[in-house]
Design a protein around this motif. Structure first.
Motif, PDB file in Angstrom:
ATOM      1  N   GLY A 260      -5.953   2.994  -2.401  1.00 40.86           N
ATOM      2  CA  GLY A 260      -4.681   3.680  -2.670  1.00 40.86           C
ATOM      3  C   GLY A 260      -4.484   3.864  -4.161  1.00 40.86           C
ATOM      4  O   GLY A 260      -5.211   3.268  -4.977  1.00 40.86           O
TER       5      GLY A 260
ATOM      6  N   THR B 135      -3.708  -2.138  -5.621  1.00 37.81           N
ATOM      7  CA  THR B 135      -3.855  -0.757  -6.118  1.00 37.81           C
ATOM      8  C   THR B 135      -3.756  -0.690  -7.640  1.00 37.81           C
ATOM      9  O   THR B 135      -4.394   0.154  -8.266  1.00 37.81           O
TER      10      THR B 135
ATOM     11  N   ALA C 220      -4.094   2.442   6.882  1.00 35.38           N
ATOM     12  CA  ALA C 220      -3.054   3.192   6.150  1.00 35.38           C
ATOM     13  C   ALA C 220      -2.288   4.058   7.151  1.00 35.38           C
ATOM     14  O   ALA C 220      -2.332   5.278   7.085  1.00 35.38           O
TER      15      ALA C 220
ATOM     16  N   TYR D 217       0.956   3.421  -4.906  1.00 40.88           N
ATOM     17  CA  TYR D 217       1.738   2.179  -4.872  1.00 40.88           C
ATOM     18  C   TYR D 217       1.709   1.483  -6.235  1.00 40.88           C
ATOM     19  O   TYR D 217       2.739   1.046  -6.746  1.00 40.88           O
TER      20      TYR D 217
ATOM     21  N   SER E  73      -7.464   7.841   2.863  1.00 40.90           N
ATOM     22  CA  SER E  73      -7.368   6.562   3.576  1.00 40.90           C
ATOM     23  C   SER E  73      -6.617   6.708   4.893  1.00 40.90           C
ATOM     24  O   SER E  73      -6.911   5.992   5.852  1.00 40.90           O
TER      25      SER E  73
ATOM     26  N   HIS F 127       0.856  -1.193   0.000  1.00 40.99           N
ATOM     27  CA  HIS F 127       0.000   0.000   0.000  1.00 40.99           C
ATOM     28  C   HIS F 127       0.889   1.238   0.000  1.00 40.99           C
ATOM     29  O   HIS F 127       2.077   1.164   0.329  1.00 40.99           O
ATOM     30  N   CYS F 128       0.272   2.373  -0.355  1.00 40.18           N
ATOM     31  CA  CYS F 128       1.009   3.639  -0.412  1.00 40.18           C
ATOM     32  C   CYS F 128       1.659   3.980   0.932  1.00 40.18           C
ATOM     33  O   CYS F 128       2.691   4.659   0.968  1.00 40.18           O
TER      34      CYS F 128
ATOM     35  N   GLY G 114      -4.293   7.802  -0.775  1.00 35.29           N
ATOM     36  CA  GLY G 114      -3.620   6.920   0.173  1.00 35.29           C
ATOM     37  C   GLY G 114      -3.319   7.568   1.505  1.00 35.29           C
ATOM     38  O   GLY G 114      -3.405   6.926   2.560  1.00 35.29           O
TER      39      GLY G 114
ATOM     40  N   GLN H  23      -7.245  -3.854   2.745  1.00 37.86           N
ATOM     41  CA  GLN H  23      -6.445  -2.646   2.911  1.00 37.86           C
ATOM     42  C   GLN H  23      -7.192  -1.459   2.304  1.00 37.86           C
ATOM     43  O   GLN H  23      -8.087  -1.648   1.483  1.00 37.86           O
TER      44      GLN H  23
END
Lengths: 61, 371
Positions: free
Chosen positions: B226, B270, B92, B229, B330, A57-58, B326, B223
Protein backbone atom coordinates in the motif's frame (compact mmCIF):
# COMPACT_ATOMS: atom_id res chain seq x y z
CA UNK A 1 7.02 27.49 -31.01
CA UNK A 2 9.96 27.22 -28.60
CA UNK A 3 10.63 24.17 -26.48
CA UNK A 4 9.97 24.63 -22.75
CA UNK A 5 13.07 25.40 -20.75
CA UNK A 6 14.09 22.98 -18.00
CA UNK A 7 13.84 23.87 -14.34
CA UNK A 8 17.07 25.17 -12.82
CA UNK A 9 16.90 22.53 -10.08
CA UNK A 10 18.81 19.48 -11.33
CA UNK A 11 17.50 16.01 -10.55
CA UNK A 12 20.18 15.14 -7.97
CA UNK A 13 19.27 18.28 -6.02
CA UNK A 14 15.53 17.55 -6.12
CA UNK A 15 16.17 13.91 -5.19
CA UNK A 16 18.19 15.04 -2.17
CA UNK A 17 15.35 17.38 -1.20
CA UNK A 18 12.94 14.44 -1.33
CA UNK A 19 15.27 12.38 0.88
CA UNK A 20 15.56 15.35 3.24
CA UNK A 21 11.76 15.55 3.45
CA UNK A 22 11.42 11.85 4.26
CA UNK A 23 14.43 11.85 6.60
CA UNK A 24 13.14 14.96 8.34
CA UNK A 25 9.77 13.33 8.96
CA UNK A 26 11.45 10.21 10.41
CA UNK A 27 13.80 12.11 12.73
CA UNK A 28 11.18 14.62 13.87
CA UNK A 29 8.68 11.80 14.45
CA UNK A 30 11.21 9.77 16.45
CA UNK A 31 11.75 12.85 18.62
CA UNK A 32 7.98 13.17 19.15
CA UNK A 33 6.91 9.53 19.50
CA UNK A 34 10.14 8.13 20.91
CA UNK A 35 12.12 5.13 19.79
CA UNK A 36 10.14 1.92 19.22
CA UNK A 37 10.47 -0.65 22.01
CA UNK A 38 12.76 -3.38 20.63
CA UNK A 39 11.31 -5.89 23.10
CA UNK A 40 7.90 -5.47 21.48
CA UNK A 41 9.05 -5.61 17.87
CA UNK A 42 7.00 -8.05 15.80
CA UNK A 43 8.60 -11.28 14.48
CA UNK A 44 10.53 -10.81 11.22
CA UNK A 45 7.85 -12.53 9.13
CA UNK A 46 4.10 -12.28 9.60
CA UNK A 47 3.62 -15.64 7.91
CA UNK A 48 4.03 -18.31 10.56
CA UNK A 49 4.16 -15.79 13.40
CA UNK A 50 0.74 -16.62 14.82
CA UNK A 51 -0.01 -12.91 15.13
CA UNK A 52 -2.60 -10.89 13.25
CA UNK A 53 -1.55 -8.00 11.00
CA UNK A 54 -2.08 -4.48 12.32
CA UNK A 55 -4.84 -3.69 9.82
CA UNK A 56 -3.30 -0.29 9.08
CA UNK A 57 -3.78 -0.38 5.31
CA UNK A 58 -5.24 1.83 2.58
CA UNK A 59 -8.33 -0.41 2.49
CA UNK A 60 -8.97 0.17 6.20
CA UNK A 61 -12.12 2.04 7.21
CA UNK B 1 30.92 5.35 -11.64
CA UNK B 2 31.63 1.99 -10.02
CA UNK B 3 32.76 3.67 -6.81
CA UNK B 4 29.67 5.83 -6.74
CA UNK B 5 27.41 2.84 -7.23
CA UNK B 6 29.27 1.03 -4.44
CA UNK B 7 28.66 3.98 -2.14
CA UNK B 8 24.99 4.06 -3.11
CA UNK B 9 24.68 0.35 -2.34
CA UNK B 10 26.42 0.90 0.98
CA UNK B 11 24.01 3.72 1.83
CA UNK B 12 21.09 1.35 1.19
CA UNK B 13 22.61 -1.21 3.54
CA UNK B 14 23.13 1.50 6.16
CA UNK B 15 19.49 2.59 5.90
CA UNK B 16 18.20 -0.97 6.26
CA UNK B 17 20.63 -1.63 9.12
CA UNK B 18 19.63 1.54 10.96
CA UNK B 19 15.91 0.78 10.62
CA UNK B 20 16.52 -2.78 11.83
CA UNK B 21 18.42 -1.60 14.90
CA UNK B 22 15.84 1.05 15.75
CA UNK B 23 12.57 -0.74 14.94
CA UNK B 24 13.37 -4.44 14.63
CA UNK B 25 14.01 -6.97 11.88
CA UNK B 26 10.56 -6.78 10.29
CA UNK B 27 10.91 -3.03 9.87
CA UNK B 28 14.33 -3.52 8.30
CA UNK B 29 12.98 -6.10 5.88
CA UNK B 30 10.12 -3.78 4.90
CA UNK B 31 12.52 -0.91 4.29
CA UNK B 32 14.59 -3.24 2.09
CA UNK B 33 11.42 -4.29 0.29
CA UNK B 34 10.53 -0.66 -0.35
CA UNK B 35 14.01 -0.05 -1.77
CA UNK B 36 13.41 -3.03 -4.05
CA UNK B 37 10.15 -1.51 -5.27
CA UNK B 38 11.94 1.77 -5.97
CA UNK B 39 14.80 0.05 -7.82
CA UNK B 40 12.42 -1.90 -10.05
CA UNK B 41 9.92 0.89 -10.71
CA UNK B 42 12.56 3.49 -11.57
CA UNK B 43 15.25 1.18 -12.91
CA UNK B 44 12.97 -0.69 -15.32
CA UNK B 45 10.65 2.29 -15.94
CA UNK B 46 7.60 0.39 -14.77
CA UNK B 47 4.74 2.75 -13.99
CA UNK B 48 0.99 3.04 -13.87
CA UNK B 49 -0.05 6.52 -15.07
CA UNK B 50 2.15 6.49 -18.18
CA UNK B 51 0.91 3.16 -19.58
CA UNK B 52 -2.70 4.20 -19.02
CA UNK B 53 -2.02 7.39 -20.98
CA UNK B 54 -0.37 5.39 -23.76
CA UNK B 55 -3.37 3.06 -23.96
CA UNK B 56 -5.77 5.97 -24.26
CA UNK B 57 -3.77 8.15 -26.64
CA UNK B 58 -1.75 5.65 -28.69
CA UNK B 59 -3.60 2.36 -28.22
CA UNK B 60 -0.42 0.97 -26.66
CA UNK B 61 -1.46 -1.81 -24.27
CA UNK B 62 2.01 -3.12 -23.42
CA UNK B 63 2.49 -1.31 -20.12
CA UNK B 64 -1.06 -1.86 -18.92
CA UNK B 65 -0.90 -5.55 -19.77
CA UNK B 66 2.37 -5.75 -17.84
CA UNK B 67 0.49 -4.35 -14.83
CA UNK B 68 -2.19 -7.04 -15.24
CA UNK B 69 0.54 -9.70 -15.47
CA UNK B 70 2.05 -8.47 -12.20
CA UNK B 71 -1.36 -8.47 -10.52
CA UNK B 72 -2.11 -11.99 -11.76
CA UNK B 73 1.22 -13.36 -10.56
CA UNK B 74 0.72 -11.72 -7.16
CA UNK B 75 -2.77 -13.23 -6.94
CA UNK B 76 -1.43 -16.67 -7.83
CA UNK B 77 0.84 -16.52 -4.78
CA UNK B 78 -1.36 -14.41 -2.53
CA UNK B 79 -4.62 -16.37 -2.68
CA UNK B 80 -3.10 -19.63 -1.40
CA UNK B 81 -1.14 -17.73 1.26
CA UNK B 82 -4.26 -15.98 2.53
CA UNK B 83 -6.17 -19.26 2.55
CA UNK B 84 -3.39 -21.05 4.42
CA UNK B 85 -2.85 -18.35 7.04
CA UNK B 86 -6.08 -16.32 7.34
CA UNK B 87 -5.19 -15.03 10.79
CA UNK B 88 -1.75 -13.87 9.76
CA UNK B 89 -2.25 -12.43 6.27
CA UNK B 90 -5.04 -10.00 5.45
CA UNK B 91 -6.44 -8.97 2.09
CA UNK B 92 -7.09 -5.46 0.77
CA UNK B 93 -10.86 -5.90 0.81
CA UNK B 94 -13.04 -2.79 0.95
CA UNK B 95 -16.67 -2.01 0.14
CA UNK B 96 -17.75 -0.50 -3.15
CA UNK B 97 -19.59 2.77 -2.78
CA UNK B 98 -19.99 6.24 -4.16
CA UNK B 99 -16.74 7.28 -2.48
CA UNK B 100 -14.81 4.56 -4.30
CA UNK B 101 -16.29 5.38 -7.70
CA UNK B 102 -15.98 9.15 -7.40
CA UNK B 103 -12.60 8.98 -5.66
CA UNK B 104 -11.14 6.64 -8.27
CA UNK B 105 -12.44 8.76 -11.16
CA UNK B 106 -10.93 11.92 -9.68
CA UNK B 107 -7.68 10.10 -8.83
CA UNK B 108 -7.39 8.87 -12.41
CA UNK B 109 -7.81 12.42 -13.70
CA UNK B 110 -5.35 13.94 -11.23
CA UNK B 111 -2.68 11.30 -11.85
CA UNK B 112 -2.66 12.20 -15.54
CA UNK B 113 -2.27 15.88 -14.66
CA UNK B 114 0.87 15.28 -12.58
CA UNK B 115 1.85 12.12 -14.52
CA UNK B 116 2.25 10.17 -11.34
CA UNK B 117 0.03 7.89 -9.29
CA UNK B 118 0.60 6.87 -5.65
CA UNK B 119 3.78 4.90 -6.24
CA UNK B 120 4.66 7.16 -9.17
CA UNK B 121 4.67 10.27 -6.99
CA UNK B 122 7.15 8.66 -4.59
CA UNK B 123 9.31 7.38 -7.45
CA UNK B 124 9.21 10.74 -9.22
CA UNK B 125 10.18 12.62 -6.06
CA UNK B 126 13.02 10.23 -5.27
CA UNK B 127 14.33 10.34 -8.82
CA UNK B 128 14.57 14.11 -8.74
CA UNK B 129 11.42 15.13 -10.58
CA UNK B 130 10.35 18.48 -9.12
CA UNK B 131 6.73 17.91 -10.15
CA UNK B 132 6.78 14.68 -8.11
CA UNK B 133 8.22 16.43 -5.05
CA UNK B 134 5.63 19.23 -5.14
CA UNK B 135 2.91 16.63 -5.68
CA UNK B 136 4.14 14.67 -2.66
CA UNK B 137 3.54 17.63 -0.33
CA UNK B 138 -0.04 17.90 -1.58
CA UNK B 139 -0.50 14.12 -1.48
CA UNK B 140 0.45 13.96 2.21
CA UNK B 141 -1.98 16.74 3.09
CA UNK B 142 -4.76 15.35 0.92
CA UNK B 143 -4.59 11.81 2.20
CA UNK B 144 -4.80 13.12 5.77
CA UNK B 145 -7.79 15.34 4.91
CA UNK B 146 -9.44 12.31 3.31
CA UNK B 147 -9.30 10.44 6.63
CA UNK B 148 -11.33 13.25 8.22
CA UNK B 149 -14.16 12.84 5.69
CA UNK B 150 -14.05 9.09 5.09
CA UNK B 151 -17.14 8.54 7.26
CA UNK B 152 -19.10 11.05 5.17
CA UNK B 153 -18.23 9.33 1.90
CA UNK B 154 -18.93 5.81 3.14
CA UNK B 155 -22.25 6.99 4.61
CA UNK B 156 -23.38 8.09 1.15
CA UNK B 157 -23.95 4.47 0.34
CA UNK B 158 -21.78 1.39 0.18
CA UNK B 159 -22.37 -2.21 -0.69
CA UNK B 160 -21.19 -4.95 1.67
CA UNK B 161 -17.61 -6.07 1.06
CA UNK B 162 -17.66 -8.37 -1.96
CA UNK B 163 -14.66 -10.47 -2.86
CA UNK B 164 -13.76 -13.24 -5.26
CA UNK B 165 -13.36 -15.49 -2.23
CA UNK B 166 -16.87 -14.69 -0.98
CA UNK B 167 -18.27 -15.46 -4.44
CA UNK B 168 -16.33 -18.61 -5.29
CA UNK B 169 -14.14 -19.65 -2.37
CA UNK B 170 -10.36 -19.43 -2.17
CA UNK B 171 -9.51 -21.62 -5.15
CA UNK B 172 -12.49 -20.59 -7.25
CA UNK B 173 -11.83 -16.96 -6.36
CA UNK B 174 -8.29 -17.21 -7.67
CA UNK B 175 -9.49 -18.68 -10.97
CA UNK B 176 -12.20 -16.01 -11.15
CA UNK B 177 -9.60 -13.28 -10.63
CA UNK B 178 -7.17 -14.77 -13.17
CA UNK B 179 -9.99 -15.20 -15.68
CA UNK B 180 -11.02 -11.57 -15.18
CA UNK B 181 -7.45 -10.37 -15.68
CA UNK B 182 -7.03 -12.54 -18.78
CA UNK B 183 -10.30 -11.26 -20.26
CA UNK B 184 -9.27 -7.65 -19.62
CA UNK B 185 -5.82 -8.25 -21.10
CA UNK B 186 -7.39 -9.82 -24.18
CA UNK B 187 -9.79 -6.89 -24.58
CA UNK B 188 -6.90 -4.43 -24.32
CA UNK B 189 -4.88 -6.46 -26.83
CA UNK B 190 -7.76 -6.42 -29.31
CA UNK B 191 -8.14 -2.65 -28.91
CA UNK B 192 -4.37 -2.03 -29.14
CA UNK B 193 -2.47 -1.08 -32.26
CA UNK B 194 -0.48 -3.84 -33.99
CA UNK B 195 2.87 -4.43 -32.30
CA UNK B 196 1.68 -2.75 -29.08
CA UNK B 197 -0.29 -5.56 -27.54
CA UNK B 198 1.98 -7.56 -25.25
CA UNK B 199 4.79 -6.38 -22.95
CA UNK B 200 8.35 -6.88 -24.11
CA UNK B 201 11.22 -8.28 -22.09
CA UNK B 202 11.86 -5.23 -19.88
CA UNK B 203 8.23 -4.78 -18.85
CA UNK B 204 7.69 -8.52 -18.39
CA UNK B 205 10.76 -8.73 -16.15
CA UNK B 206 9.56 -5.72 -14.16
CA UNK B 207 6.13 -7.31 -13.77
CA UNK B 208 7.65 -10.53 -12.42
CA UNK B 209 9.88 -8.61 -9.99
CA UNK B 210 7.05 -6.37 -8.78
CA UNK B 211 4.87 -9.44 -8.22
CA UNK B 212 7.68 -11.12 -6.26
CA UNK B 213 8.11 -8.03 -4.09
CA UNK B 214 4.34 -7.73 -3.56
CA UNK B 215 4.17 -11.39 -2.51
CA UNK B 216 7.06 -10.80 -0.10
CA UNK B 217 5.11 -7.82 1.27
CA UNK B 218 2.32 -10.25 2.16
CA UNK B 219 4.72 -12.70 3.78
CA UNK B 220 6.66 -10.10 5.78
CA UNK B 221 3.96 -7.60 6.71
CA UNK B 222 0.90 -9.84 6.68
CA UNK B 223 -0.87 -7.30 4.50
CA UNK B 224 -0.73 -6.21 0.84
CA UNK B 225 1.44 -3.46 -0.60
CA UNK B 226 0.00 0.00 0.00
CA UNK B 227 0.98 3.65 -0.31
CA UNK B 228 -1.76 6.04 0.84
CA UNK B 229 -2.14 4.92 4.43
CA UNK B 230 1.44 5.85 5.27
CA UNK B 231 1.20 9.28 3.63
CA UNK B 232 -2.06 9.99 5.49
CA UNK B 233 -0.34 9.00 8.72
CA UNK B 234 2.50 11.43 8.04
CA UNK B 235 -0.05 14.17 7.42
CA UNK B 236 -1.90 13.29 10.62
CA UNK B 237 1.29 13.49 12.65
CA UNK B 238 2.18 16.87 11.15
CA UNK B 239 -1.34 18.17 11.85
CA UNK B 240 -1.15 16.88 15.41
CA UNK B 241 2.17 18.64 15.93
CA UNK B 242 0.50 21.79 14.66
CA UNK B 243 -2.05 21.60 17.48
CA UNK B 244 -4.93 19.75 15.78
CA UNK B 245 -6.73 17.22 17.99
CA UNK B 246 -6.32 14.46 15.42
CA UNK B 247 -6.69 11.62 17.94
CA UNK B 248 -10.28 12.72 18.62
CA UNK B 249 -11.42 12.31 15.01
CA UNK B 250 -13.50 9.29 14.01
CA UNK B 251 -10.81 7.70 11.84
CA UNK B 252 -7.84 8.26 14.11
CA UNK B 253 -9.70 7.28 17.29
CA UNK B 254 -10.13 3.78 15.86
CA UNK B 255 -7.70 1.69 17.98
CA UNK B 256 -5.89 0.39 14.87
CA UNK B 257 -5.11 3.90 13.63
CA UNK B 258 -4.69 5.43 17.11
CA UNK B 259 -1.84 3.01 17.77
CA UNK B 260 -0.10 4.03 14.55
CA UNK B 261 -0.61 7.69 15.37
CA UNK B 262 0.96 7.34 18.79
CA UNK B 263 3.94 5.27 17.66
CA UNK B 264 6.87 5.96 15.37
CA UNK B 265 6.32 5.83 11.61
CA UNK B 266 9.03 3.15 11.66
CA UNK B 267 6.40 0.79 13.12
CA UNK B 268 4.01 1.42 10.21
CA UNK B 269 4.17 -1.00 7.31
CA UNK B 270 3.23 1.36 4.47
CA UNK B 271 5.43 4.16 5.83
CA UNK B 272 8.43 1.82 5.78
CA UNK B 273 7.89 0.67 2.20
CA UNK B 274 7.18 4.28 1.13
CA UNK B 275 10.46 5.43 2.68
CA UNK B 276 12.34 2.64 0.95
CA UNK B 277 10.63 3.37 -2.35
CA UNK B 278 11.77 7.00 -2.41
CA UNK B 279 15.29 5.89 -1.49
CA UNK B 280 15.36 3.14 -4.13
CA UNK B 281 14.32 5.58 -6.86
CA UNK B 282 17.01 8.01 -5.68
CA UNK B 283 19.64 5.26 -5.88
CA UNK B 284 18.76 4.50 -9.50
CA UNK B 285 18.80 8.17 -10.48
CA UNK B 286 22.19 8.78 -8.84
CA UNK B 287 23.56 5.52 -10.20
CA UNK B 288 22.95 6.51 -13.81
CA UNK B 289 25.87 7.86 -15.77
CA UNK B 290 23.77 10.86 -16.75
CA UNK B 291 20.59 11.64 -14.81
CA UNK B 292 17.57 12.56 -16.93
CA UNK B 293 17.02 16.22 -17.73
CA UNK B 294 15.13 18.26 -15.14
CA UNK B 295 11.41 18.72 -15.72
CA UNK B 296 10.25 21.79 -17.64
CA UNK B 297 10.01 24.98 -15.62
CA UNK B 298 6.43 25.99 -14.89
CA UNK B 299 4.74 29.28 -14.21
CA UNK B 300 3.73 29.91 -10.60
CA UNK B 301 0.18 29.05 -11.62
CA UNK B 302 1.44 25.72 -12.92
CA UNK B 303 3.21 24.86 -9.65
CA UNK B 304 0.11 25.82 -7.69
CA UNK B 305 -1.91 23.55 -9.96
CA UNK B 306 0.51 20.68 -9.31
CA UNK B 307 0.23 21.15 -5.53
CA UNK B 308 -3.57 21.19 -5.76
CA UNK B 309 -3.53 18.10 -7.98
CA UNK B 310 -1.38 16.38 -5.35
CA UNK B 311 -3.90 17.32 -2.67
CA UNK B 312 -6.69 15.93 -4.84
CA UNK B 313 -4.70 12.74 -5.45
CA UNK B 314 -4.26 12.09 -1.74
CA UNK B 315 -7.85 12.95 -0.82
CA UNK B 316 -9.43 10.93 -3.60
CA UNK B 317 -7.21 7.90 -2.92
CA UNK B 318 -8.16 7.94 0.74
CA UNK B 319 -11.93 8.04 0.11
CA UNK B 320 -11.55 5.34 -2.58
CA UNK B 321 -9.80 2.94 -0.16
CA UNK B 322 -6.50 3.16 -1.96
CA UNK B 323 -4.64 4.37 -5.01
CA UNK B 324 -3.32 2.41 -7.99
CA UNK B 325 -1.38 0.27 -5.52
CA UNK B 326 -3.66 -0.22 -2.50
CA UNK B 327 -6.92 -0.47 -4.47
CA UNK B 328 -6.05 -1.47 -8.06
CA UNK B 329 -2.98 -3.65 -7.61
CA UNK B 330 -3.53 -5.03 -4.09
CA UNK B 331 -7.33 -4.95 -4.20
CA UNK B 332 -7.57 -7.08 -7.34
CA UNK B 333 -4.64 -9.34 -6.44
CA UNK B 334 -6.27 -10.21 -3.11
CA UNK B 335 -9.76 -10.63 -4.56
CA UNK B 336 -11.57 -7.41 -3.73
CA UNK B 337 -14.36 -6.23 -6.04
CA UNK B 338 -13.51 -2.65 -5.15
CA UNK B 339 -10.21 -3.03 -7.03
CA UNK B 340 -12.05 -3.76 -10.29
CA UNK B 341 -14.52 -0.91 -9.82
CA UNK B 342 -11.61 1.36 -8.92
CA UNK B 343 -9.84 0.46 -12.17
CA UNK B 344 -12.89 1.14 -14.35
CA UNK B 345 -13.60 4.50 -12.72
CA UNK B 346 -9.95 5.59 -12.64
CA UNK B 347 -9.43 4.66 -16.30
CA UNK B 348 -12.37 6.86 -17.31
CA UNK B 349 -10.96 9.59 -15.07
CA UNK B 350 -7.59 9.28 -16.79
CA UNK B 351 -9.17 10.05 -20.15
CA UNK B 352 -10.64 13.22 -18.65
CA UNK B 353 -7.40 14.12 -16.90
CA UNK B 354 -5.42 14.07 -20.14
CA UNK B 355 -7.55 16.97 -21.35
CA UNK B 356 -6.93 18.87 -18.11
CA UNK B 357 -3.15 18.39 -18.18
CA UNK B 358 -2.24 21.22 -20.60
CA UNK B 359 -4.51 23.60 -18.68
CA UNK B 360 -2.68 22.94 -15.39
CA UNK B 361 0.92 22.56 -16.54
CA UNK B 362 1.40 26.16 -17.57
CA UNK B 363 5.03 26.53 -18.71
CA UNK B 364 7.17 29.38 -17.45
CA UNK B 365 7.62 32.26 -19.79
CA UNK B 366 11.14 32.27 -21.29
CA UNK B 367 12.18 35.22 -19.13
CA UNK B 368 11.26 33.38 -15.93
CA UNK B 369 12.23 29.88 -16.97
CA UNK B 370 15.57 30.04 -15.25
CA UNK B 371 14.00 30.72 -11.85
Amino acid sequence: MTAPRPSRLARPVVGLLALALVGGIIVWDLAQAGLPDPFHAPPPLALGSGTAPTGAHCAAN
Amino acid sequence: MLARRGLLGLSALLLVGAVTVIAGPRAGLLAALGIGFGLVLEGLRFGFAGPWRLMITERDARGLNAQLLAIGLTAAVGFPLMAAAPGEIMAAHAPVGLGVILGAFVFGAAMQVVMGCGSGTLVNAGSGNLVGLVTLFGFIAGSFLGTLHLGFWTALGTLPVISAQSLAGAQGGLWLTLAGLAALAALLAVRAAPGKRLPGGRLALAAVLIAALAALNLVIAGQPWGIVYGLGLWGAKIAQAGGADVAATAFWSNPVHAERLSQSVLTDVTSLTNIGLVFGAFLIMRGRARPDAPVAALALRGWAGIAIAGLVLGYSARIAFGCNVGAFFSGISTGSLHGWIWFAAAFLGSAAGLKLRPLVLVPATPARAAA
